[in-house]
Design a protein around this motif. Structure first.
Motif, PDB file in Angstrom:
ATOM      1  N   SER A  15      -5.278  -4.276  17.951  1.00 53.45           N
ATOM      2  CA  SER A  15      -5.294  -4.851  16.607  1.00 53.45           C
ATOM      3  C   SER A  15      -6.209  -6.063  16.602  1.00 53.45           C
ATOM      4  O   SER A  15      -6.457  -6.675  17.641  1.00 53.45           O
ATOM      5  CB  SER A  15      -3.888  -5.235  16.156  1.00 53.45           C
ATOM      6  N   GLN A  16      -6.685  -6.411  15.419  1.00 54.46           N
ATOM      7  CA  GLN A  16      -7.589  -7.554  15.325  1.00 54.46           C
ATOM      8  C   GLN A  16      -7.530  -8.150  13.926  1.00 54.46           C
ATOM      9  O   GLN A  16      -7.490  -7.436  12.925  1.00 54.46           O
ATOM     10  CB  GLN A  16      -9.027  -7.139  15.641  1.00 54.46           C
ATOM     11  N   THR A  17      -7.538  -9.472  13.877  1.00 53.24           N
ATOM     12  CA  THR A  17      -7.591 -10.192  12.608  1.00 53.24           C
ATOM     13  C   THR A  17      -9.040 -10.283  12.151  1.00 53.24           C
ATOM     14  O   THR A  17      -9.930 -10.607  12.946  1.00 53.24           O
ATOM     15  CB  THR A  17      -7.001 -11.605  12.761  1.00 53.24           C
ATOM     16  N   LEU A  18      -9.284 -10.001  10.902  1.00 48.30           N
ATOM     17  CA  LEU A  18     -10.624 -10.099  10.345  1.00 48.30           C
ATOM     18  C   LEU A  18     -11.029 -11.559  10.161  1.00 48.30           C
ATOM     19  O   LEU A  18     -10.165 -12.421   9.972  1.00 48.30           O
ATOM     20  CB  LEU A  18     -10.680  -9.374   8.999  1.00 48.30           C
ATOM     21  N   PRO A  19     -12.334 -11.861  10.209  1.00 50.12           N
ATOM     22  CA  PRO A  19     -12.775 -13.252  10.017  1.00 50.12           C
ATOM     23  C   PRO A  19     -12.375 -13.805   8.661  1.00 50.12           C
ATOM     24  O   PRO A  19     -12.226 -15.011   8.488  1.00 50.12           O
ATOM     25  CB  PRO A  19     -14.303 -13.158  10.136  1.00 50.12           C
ATOM     26  N   HIS A  20     -12.188 -12.911   7.675  1.00 50.41           N
ATOM     27  CA  HIS A  20     -11.767 -13.319   6.337  1.00 50.41           C
ATOM     28  C   HIS A  20     -11.082 -12.121   5.682  1.00 50.41           C
ATOM     29  O   HIS A  20     -11.336 -10.980   6.033  1.00 50.41           O
ATOM     30  CB  HIS A  20     -12.976 -13.762   5.499  1.00 50.41           C
ATOM     31  N   ASP A  21     -10.218 -12.399   4.726  1.00 49.55           N
ATOM     32  CA  ASP A  21      -9.582 -11.310   3.984  1.00 49.55           C
ATOM     33  C   ASP A  21     -10.658 -10.496   3.284  1.00 49.55           C
ATOM     34  O   ASP A  21     -11.594 -11.070   2.698  1.00 49.55           O
ATOM     35  CB  ASP A  21      -8.607 -11.871   2.950  1.00 49.55           C
ATOM     36  N   THR A  22     -10.530  -9.172   3.323  1.00 49.04           N
ATOM     37  CA  THR A  22     -11.612  -8.357   2.769  1.00 49.04           C
ATOM     38  C   THR A  22     -11.102  -7.063   2.146  1.00 49.04           C
ATOM     39  O   THR A  22     -10.055  -6.542   2.547  1.00 49.04           O
ATOM     40  CB  THR A  22     -12.650  -8.012   3.860  1.00 49.04           C
ATOM     41  N   VAL A  23     -11.882  -6.574   1.176  1.00 47.78           N
ATOM     42  CA  VAL A  23     -11.685  -5.233   0.624  1.00 47.78           C
ATOM     43  C   VAL A  23     -12.955  -4.412   0.830  1.00 47.78           C
ATOM     44  O   VAL A  23     -13.094  -3.316   0.295  1.00 47.78           O
ATOM     45  CB  VAL A  23     -11.335  -5.296  -0.889  1.00 47.78           C
ATOM     46  N   ASP A  24     -13.881  -4.947   1.626  1.00 45.16           N
ATOM     47  CA  ASP A  24     -15.159  -4.282   1.905  1.00 45.16           C
ATOM     48  C   ASP A  24     -14.915  -3.099   2.846  1.00 45.16           C
ATOM     49  O   ASP A  24     -14.586  -3.285   4.030  1.00 45.16           O
ATOM     50  CB  ASP A  24     -16.130  -5.279   2.536  1.00 45.16           C
ATOM     51  N   GLU A  25     -15.106  -1.886   2.333  1.00 47.70           N
ATOM     52  CA  GLU A  25     -14.811  -0.695   3.130  1.00 47.70           C
ATOM     53  C   GLU A  25     -15.718  -0.576   4.347  1.00 47.70           C
ATOM     54  O   GLU A  25     -15.297  -0.067   5.383  1.00 47.70           O
ATOM     55  CB  GLU A  25     -14.926   0.555   2.258  1.00 47.70           C
ATOM     56  N   ARG A  26     -16.964  -1.036   4.225  1.00 45.45           N
ATOM     57  CA  ARG A  26     -17.867  -0.975   5.382  1.00 45.45           C
ATOM     58  C   ARG A  26     -17.357  -1.867   6.511  1.00 45.45           C
ATOM     59  O   ARG A  26     -17.376  -1.479   7.684  1.00 45.45           O
ATOM     60  CB  ARG A  26     -19.274  -1.405   4.969  1.00 45.45           C
ATOM     61  N   GLU A  27     -16.891  -3.047   6.153  1.00 47.06           N
ATOM     62  CA  GLU A  27     -16.359  -3.972   7.158  1.00 47.06           C
ATOM     63  C   GLU A  27     -15.074  -3.415   7.770  1.00 47.06           C
ATOM     64  O   GLU A  27     -14.863  -3.503   8.997  1.00 47.06           O
ATOM     65  CB  GLU A  27     -16.099  -5.324   6.498  1.00 47.06           C
ATOM     66  N   ILE A  28     -14.243  -2.840   6.926  1.00 46.97           N
ATOM     67  CA  ILE A  28     -12.979  -2.268   7.395  1.00 46.97           C
ATOM     68  C   ILE A  28     -13.239  -1.083   8.324  1.00 46.97           C
ATOM     69  O   ILE A  28     -12.646  -0.971   9.403  1.00 46.97           O
ATOM     70  CB  ILE A  28     -12.107  -1.851   6.198  1.00 46.97           C
ATOM     71  N   ASN A  29     -14.155  -0.197   7.931  1.00 47.00           N
ATOM     72  CA  ASN A  29     -14.466   0.970   8.761  1.00 47.00           C
ATOM     73  C   ASN A  29     -15.117   0.566  10.084  1.00 47.00           C
ATOM     74  O   ASN A  29     -14.886   1.195  11.117  1.00 47.00           O
ATOM     75  CB  ASN A  29     -15.382   1.929   8.004  1.00 47.00           C
ATOM     76  N   LYS A  30     -15.923  -0.492  10.046  1.00 45.26           N
ATOM     77  CA  LYS A  30     -16.527  -0.990  11.280  1.00 45.26           C
ATOM     78  C   LYS A  30     -15.456  -1.465  12.255  1.00 45.26           C
ATOM     79  O   LYS A  30     -15.497  -1.160  13.457  1.00 45.26           O
ATOM     80  CB  LYS A  30     -17.494  -2.132  10.974  1.00 45.26           C
ATOM     81  N   LEU A  31     -14.463  -2.194  11.729  1.00 50.75           N
ATOM     82  CA  LEU A  31     -13.383  -2.681  12.591  1.00 50.75           C
ATOM     83  C   LEU A  31     -12.543  -1.521  13.108  1.00 50.75           C
ATOM     84  O   LEU A  31     -12.120  -1.521  14.284  1.00 50.75           O
ATOM     85  CB  LEU A  31     -12.497  -3.679  11.835  1.00 50.75           C
ATOM     86  N   LEU A  32     -12.303  -0.499  12.277  1.00 52.03           N
ATOM     87  CA  LEU A  32     -11.566   0.674  12.758  1.00 52.03           C
ATOM     88  C   LEU A  32     -12.293   1.310  13.944  1.00 52.03           C
ATOM     89  O   LEU A  32     -11.658   1.763  14.901  1.00 52.03           O
ATOM     90  CB  LEU A  32     -11.405   1.691  11.630  1.00 52.03           C
ATOM     91  N   GLY A  33     -13.611   1.348  13.878  1.00 50.48           N
ATOM     92  CA  GLY A  33     -14.383   1.894  14.998  1.00 50.48           C
ATOM     93  C   GLY A  33     -14.220   1.077  16.266  1.00 50.48           C
ATOM     94  O   GLY A  33     -14.080   1.622  17.365  1.00 50.48           O
TER      95      GLY A  33
END
Length: 421
Positions: free
Chosen positions: A256-274
């Motif tokens: 698991s990982q905390t994002l640098p900032h709260d986001t709804v950006d799907e590209r950022e979310i999908n990148k973190l899932l990878g």
């Protein structure tokens, strides 16, 4: 003479390294000794929190999990270093080698602590004398301080090791439990987390003594079997053996990982899932394992957390399959609120050698629905030989640590591989 009496029963040590990451850095660079030092993540990101700190920093109010900006405010002279995971792993390996020289009955529980059963080890004198020699050896040869708890069981040894830091050695006997442990707040008891402590306080259990004398049935109704277990521990009862094989046990592997900032950006979310999928796949390879259930964890901007999972028809061990299921769970359950943290966990995990034994040849031929798994097995056998599930353990290069939050679990993976070699 009193120490000698311990030899009539079990003699368990709990070894707890003091300010481990900070101590390793001080041993590597003596100029840091005596200075306020904190090991922390990236200060530019929200996960820039204090992982551990030296006693000099703690004296100024710096605490583990404290945001770095707050730690610097409390201690303007604070020296901040990012974690050097390879260095900590190497130091830990040396420590456990030293413990194994005393007895083979060593159970690591994390990178910086473990249990030893020295009851039948080849030593003379008293348990405290053995502990002093071991503590001095680790300090002299590695420059690392530790505290040691000595007791007739694991729970009491763990509690004892917390009583004197740094460089403490404490004996805690069962007959001393009422005097030493019972007055302590229940939240200070090993095995009682924040939520459990809150539940216990709701039923007027404020101290360890209150827990020791609480009705077992009431505790079971509230906490399940763990309630009874905690009552036993509060009375100094713990029959668990020091089990070197316990390091092998696992039923789930996650990241698991905390994002640098709260986001709804799907590209950022999908990148973190990878990235999370990479971490899970790497640990699966280290363990030579696969799993049959994928769980997604979402933590929103308001810290509301949900977990959703899907049972699979076949075992998987690759990033692509794991991330694909995680994305499907995200699409189905994400309410489009800003996301703070993401986690992926593969559950129902088994070692591949065990999975291979379960694959009966007749079932293998009949279950066409599992063709993908069988094709993967055939490809592995073609490339590595028929016993690939049993013999192909990770090489030392593959087992190198990837920086991340799973350092503790990765260390236990390494311990397992070394025992097999």
């Amino acid at each position: 003479m009193e120490e000698e009496r311990l030899k009539k029963g079990r003699v368990i040590f709990h070894i707890d390294m003091n300010c481990f990451y900070a101590s390793v850095e001080m041993a590597f660079n003596p100029e840091l000794k005596g200075k306020p030092l904190a090991i922390a993540g990236n200060p530019q990101e929200r996960k820039g929190i204090v992982v551990t700190s030296s006693y000099e920093a703690r004296a100024e109010g710096v605490k583990t999990t404290m945001p770095l900006w707050q730690a610097r405010k409390l201690c303007p002279d604070l020296i901040v270093m990012r974690p050097n995971f390879e260095r900590y792993r190497a130091a830990s390996s040396q420590i456990f080698q030293m413990l194994a020289e005393v007895t083979p009955i060593v159970q690591p529980v994390s990178i910086d602590e473990g249990y030893m059963d020295v009851t039948n080890a080849d030593w003379s004198g008293t348990p405290i004398g053995l502990a002093e020699k071991l503590q001095a050896k680790i300090l002299k040869e590695l420059g690392l301080p530790c505290s040691i708890g000595i007791a007739p069981n694991k729970f009491l040894a763990k509690m004892a090791s917390d009583m004197k830091k740094p460089l403490g050695i404490t004996i805690l006997r069962k007959r001393e439990v009422e005097k030493v442990l019972w007055p302590l707040p229940v939240a200070e008891m090993h095995g009682v987390g924040e939520k459990t402590a809150a539940k216990l306080k709701d039923v007027s259990v404020y101290t360890i003594g209150d827990l020791a004398n609480k009705d077992a049935y009431a505790l079971k109704q509230m906490l399940g079997i763990n309630g009874v277990r905690l009552k036993d521990r509060a009375n100094g009862i713990d029959q668990r053996p020091v089990d070197p094989e316990a390091v092998h046990e696992f039923k789930s592997i996650g990241s698991s990982q905390t994002l640098p900032h709260d986001t709804v950006d799907e590209r950022e979310i999908n990148k973190l899932l990878g990235i999370l999928g990479d971490n899970v796949e790497r640990r699966l390879k280290r363990k030579q394992a696969a799993g049959k259930s994928v769980q997604l964890m979402l933590r929103y901007h308001d810290r509301r957390t949900i977990t959703r999972s899907r049972k699979l028809y076949e075992y998987v061990d690759g990033k692509e399959e794991i991330v694909q299921v995680a994305k499907e769970l995200l699409d189905k359950h994400w309410d489009q609120e800003p996301i703070r943290l993401l986690g992926i966990t593969l559950q129902d995990v088994e070692e591949k050698k065990k999975i291979a034994k379960q694959l009966d040849i007749f079932t293998y031929e009949q279950e066409a629905g599992k063709e993908k798994l069988y094709q993967a097995i055939d490809e592995l056998k073609e490339k590595y030989g028929k016993d690939t599930f049993v013999e192909n353990l990770p090489s030392s290069s593959e087992a190198r640590l990837q920086p991340g939050t799973s350092l503790q679990k990765d260390f236990l993976d390494d311990f397992k591989v070394k025992k097999r070699e």
